[in-house]
Design a protein around this motif. Sequence first.
Motif, PDB file in Angstrom:
ATOM      1  N   GLN A  39      20.731 -37.227  29.006  1.00 51.15           N
ATOM      2  CA  GLN A  39      21.828 -36.729  29.819  1.00 51.15           C
ATOM      3  C   GLN A  39      22.904 -36.088  28.942  1.00 51.15           C
ATOM      4  O   GLN A  39      23.478 -35.071  29.291  1.00 51.15           O
ATOM      5  N   GLN A  42      21.806 -32.638  27.946  1.00 52.24           N
ATOM      6  CA  GLN A  42      21.912 -31.721  29.069  1.00 52.24           C
ATOM      7  C   GLN A  42      23.359 -31.292  29.285  1.00 52.24           C
ATOM      8  O   GLN A  42      23.632 -30.128  29.574  1.00 52.24           O
ATOM      9  N   GLU A  43      24.295 -32.230  29.134  1.00 46.20           N
ATOM     10  CA  GLU A  43      25.708 -31.899  29.274  1.00 46.20           C
ATOM     11  C   GLU A  43      26.161 -30.947  28.177  1.00 46.20           C
ATOM     12  O   GLU A  43      26.921 -30.008  28.435  1.00 46.20           O
TER      13      GLU A  43
END
Length: 87
Positions: A39, A42-43
């Motif tokens: 995550q 992805q950020e």
Amino acid sequence: MKINDINRINGINKTYQNQTDFRKEDRKSIAKDDIQISQAAQEMLETSRTENSERTQYLNDLKQVVQSGNYYVESGKIAEKLLPFFK
């Protein structure tokens, strides 16, 4: 004496067929690779896409200059950057 003994050829063909069947089964059992992106990664990717509006504008301007044929290559700068690799 039989010169063309068909049974010998069939025996060879059976052995060959068994080998190819084994190879087909072996290929089916190989697991496929799986990729998982965290995550946080992805950020980071999303923020890099949104924050680089200046770079995007620069690249668009550069594309237009190249397409129009007005792009000038400074050979001196290229030579300076390449020189350390040839020493």
